[in-house]
Design a protein around this motif. Structure first.
Motif, mmCIF file in Angstrom:
data_model
loop_
_atom_site.group_PDB
_atom_site.id
_atom_site.type_symbol
_atom_site.label_atom_id
_atom_site.label_comp_id
_atom_site.label_asym_id
_atom_site.label_seq_id
_atom_site.Cartn_x
_atom_site.Cartn_y
_atom_site.Cartn_z
ATOM 1 N N LEU A 228 0.834 -1.212 0.000
ATOM 2 C CA LEU A 228 0.000 0.000 0.000
ATOM 3 C C LEU A 228 0.866 1.259 0.000
ATOM 4 N N LEU A 229 1.959 1.239 0.745
ATOM 5 C CA LEU A 229 2.865 2.383 0.760
ATOM 6 C C LEU A 229 3.496 2.597 -0.610
ATOM 7 N N LYS A 230 3.926 1.517 -1.242
ATOM 8 C CA LYS A 230 4.508 1.609 -2.583
ATOM 9 C C LYS A 230 3.491 2.180 -3.563
ATOM 10 N N ASP A 231 2.260 1.670 -3.521
ATOM 11 C CA ASP A 231 1.214 2.148 -4.431
ATOM 12 C C ASP A 231 0.902 3.616 -4.177
ATOM 13 N N LYS A 232 0.865 4.010 -2.912
ATOM 14 C CA LYS A 232 0.573 5.407 -2.566
ATOM 15 C C LYS A 232 1.643 6.331 -3.135
ATOM 16 N N PHE A 233 2.900 5.960 -2.946
ATOM 17 C CA PHE A 233 3.994 6.807 -3.423
ATOM 18 C C PHE A 233 3.981 6.914 -4.945
ATOM 19 N N GLU A 234 3.802 5.791 -5.637
ATOM 20 C CA GLU A 234 3.869 5.781 -7.094
ATOM 21 C C GLU A 234 2.624 6.368 -7.739
ATOM 22 N N THR A 235 1.460 6.190 -7.121
ATOM 23 C CA THR A 235 0.219 6.708 -7.695
ATOM 24 C C THR A 235 0.227 8.223 -7.758
ATOM 25 N N GLU A 236 0.857 8.855 -6.797
ATOM 26 C CA GLU A 236 0.856 10.315 -6.716
ATOM 27 C C GLU A 236 2.011 10.948 -7.489
ATOM 28 N N ARG A 237 2.829 10.122 -8.154
ATOM 29 C CA ARG A 237 4.043 10.652 -8.780
ATOM 30 C C ARG A 237 4.299 10.042 -10.151
ATOM 31 N N LEU A 238 5.057 10.776 -10.944
ATOM 32 C CA LEU A 238 5.655 10.244 -12.161
ATOM 33 C C LEU A 238 7.171 10.239 -11.951
ATOM 34 N N PHE A 239 7.883 9.528 -12.806
ATOM 35 C CA PHE A 239 9.332 9.499 -12.634
ATOM 36 C C PHE A 239 10.040 9.475 -13.976
ATOM 37 N N HIS A 240 11.308 9.830 -13.923
ATOM 38 C CA HIS A 240 12.194 9.805 -15.078
ATOM 39 C C HIS A 240 13.536 9.277 -14.596
ATOM 40 N N SER A 241 14.167 8.430 -15.391
ATOM 41 C CA SER A 241 15.490 7.940 -15.019
ATOM 42 C C SER A 241 16.509 9.072 -15.046
ATOM 43 N N PHE A 242 17.443 9.033 -14.113
ATOM 44 C CA PHE A 242 18.497 10.035 -14.068
ATOM 45 C C PHE A 242 19.376 9.880 -15.307
ATOM 46 N N PRO A 243 19.734 10.983 -15.950
ATOM 47 C CA PRO A 243 20.571 10.877 -17.170
ATOM 48 C C PRO A 243 21.916 10.209 -16.890
ATOM 49 N N ARG A 244 22.485 9.662 -17.923
ATOM 50 C CA ARG A 244 23.780 8.981 -17.819
ATOM 51 C C ARG A 244 24.910 10.010 -17.678
ATOM 52 N N PHE A 245 25.797 9.745 -16.750
ATOM 53 C CA PHE A 245 26.977 10.581 -16.537
ATOM 54 C C PHE A 245 28.140 9.904 -17.251
ATOM 55 N N ASP A 246 28.454 10.361 -18.450
ATOM 56 C CA ASP A 246 29.432 9.671 -19.296
ATOM 57 C C ASP A 246 30.819 9.614 -18.665
ATOM 58 N N GLU A 247 31.144 10.593 -17.845
ATOM 59 C CA GLU A 247 32.471 10.638 -17.239
ATOM 60 C C GLU A 247 32.709 9.465 -16.269
ATOM 61 N N ASP A 248 31.638 8.954 -15.681
ATOM 62 C CA ASP A 248 31.701 7.768 -14.809
ATOM 63 C C ASP A 248 30.278 7.222 -14.717
ATOM 64 N N PRO A 249 29.874 6.342 -15.628
ATOM 65 C CA PRO A 249 28.476 5.909 -15.736
ATOM 66 C C PRO A 249 27.892 5.293 -14.474
ATOM 67 N N LYS A 250 28.731 4.765 -13.586
ATOM 68 C CA LYS A 250 28.194 4.117 -12.393
ATOM 69 C C LYS A 250 27.774 5.096 -11.297
ATOM 70 N N VAL A 251 28.181 6.342 -11.400
ATOM 71 C CA VAL A 251 27.937 7.295 -10.321
ATOM 72 C C VAL A 251 26.446 7.476 -10.051
ATOM 73 N N PHE A 252 25.645 7.600 -11.091
ATOM 74 C CA PHE A 252 24.207 7.840 -10.922
ATOM 75 C C PHE A 252 23.356 6.691 -11.460
ATOM 76 N N GLU A 253 23.981 5.572 -11.714
ATOM 77 C CA GLU A 253 23.259 4.437 -12.281
ATOM 78 C C GLU A 253 22.156 3.977 -11.324
ATOM 79 N N GLY A 254 20.931 3.872 -11.848
ATOM 80 C CA GLY A 254 19.807 3.401 -11.047
ATOM 81 C C GLY A 254 19.002 4.493 -10.381
ATOM 82 N N LEU A 255 19.493 5.729 -10.361
ATOM 83 C CA LEU A 255 18.726 6.822 -9.759
ATOM 84 C C LEU A 255 17.494 7.146 -10.597
ATOM 85 N N LYS A 256 16.403 7.502 -9.910
ATOM 86 C CA LYS A 256 15.185 7.960 -10.571
ATOM 87 C C LYS A 256 14.749 9.283 -9.963
ATOM 88 N N ILE A 257 14.130 10.101 -10.797
ATOM 89 C CA ILE A 257 13.636 11.412 -10.380
ATOM 90 C C ILE A 257 12.118 11.310 -10.266
#
Length: 272
Positions: free
Chosen positions: A232-261
């Motif tokens: 229910l907590l997961k559904d509540k958080f996601e229902t009220e929001r949209l998200f976008h993946s964090f852009p790739r940081f070419d200088e070190d791709p692992k730094v922000f890998e997996g982050l979502k906005i």
């Protein structure tokens, strides 16, 4: 918020901070690298300025700002508090981890500065990380950033906030409190994935930690209920929001890998 400062290995039981993708190595407190005695506040300031130039010259930053500007509500973000969770230490003896910690923290600070330009209210800035050293705390304090325990955040963080969460291994209580704080802007990796895991499986240790129950008490009934609560907590958080993946940081791709906005959808968005 109360002036509750946490240094180095202080812990308060609200959340355990470990490391995931794009971050420092998974660790527990006894296995943490020791503070590097050669790193001072001055060397951290120099590294911050040097790495900030790298970040500002990246296409990742440009694309990230475009996302924020496009998704900004008509009335502005109206953010009054910003907190960086689990940045990792900047001054322990692990160069690769320390380097990524600084770059991630720089992205957080640059985001605060960007949002501040369109806000009439001053944004108060906080940080939380159990493994901060005294050098880390002095470095952050010199930038006007207050270092708090998770308990202080839990009790005082308001919905007019931005959360920047970097690969936290959070427990169910922490996840619940983050959802209930209801931040306007959330940039992170762990919240929804951890709630999804909790909705499928909870160990006895998870349940006893969450409910603060002694070892002699049974937990099966609580387990089923808490799994439903997590979903229910997961559904509540996601229902009220949209998200976008964090852009790739070419200088070190692992730094922000997996982050979502994650940003909150206006309540009248479906009413035309």
């Amino acid at each position: 918020m109360p002036d509750e400062m946490v240094r180095g290995d202080a812990a308060d039981g609200w959340v355990a901070v470990k490391r995931g993708k794009g971050s420092r190595q998974p660790c527990s407190a006894p296995r943490q690298p020791l503070p590097d005695r050669h790193i001072t506040v001055q060397t951290l300031k120099a590294q911050y300025n040097r790495d900030m130039r790298v970040w500002k010259g990246s296409t990742c930053r440009k694309e990230f700002r475009q996302i924020l500007d496009k998704k900004q509500p008509d009335e502005g973000w109206q953010i009054k508090e910003a907190i960086c969770f689990a940045s990792g230490s900047f001054s322990r003896d692990n160069w690769e981890a320390q380097k990524r910690s600084m770059l991630q923290f720089i992205a957080f600070m640059d985001t605060v500065q960007h949002i501040q330009t369109s806000s009439s209210d001053k944004i108060d800035v906080f940080a939380q990380e159990p493994m901060y050293t005294p050098v880390d705390v002095e470095f952050l304090s010199g930038m006007g950033i207050k270092v708090y325990s998770m308990r202080a955040v839990q009790c005082n963080m308001k919905s007019e906030s931005m959360m920047f969460e970097l690969f936290m291994d959070m427990n169910l209580e922490a996840a619940r409190d983050m959802v209930n704080i209801d931040p306007k802007l959330y940039i992170g990796t762990a919240l929804t994935s951890r709630l999804a895991q909790f909705s499928k499986h909870l160990t006895e240790a998870d349940i006893r930690e969450y409910l603060h129950i002694p070892a002699e008490m049974d937990t099966p009934a609580q387990s089923e209920k808490l799994r439903r609560d997590a979903l229910l907590l997961k559904d509540k958080f996601e229902t009220e929001r949209l998200f976008h993946s964090f852009p790739r940081f070419d200088e070190d791709p692992k730094v922000f890998e997996g982050l979502k906005i994650y940003w909150k959808e206006p309540k009248d968005s479906e009413e035309g």
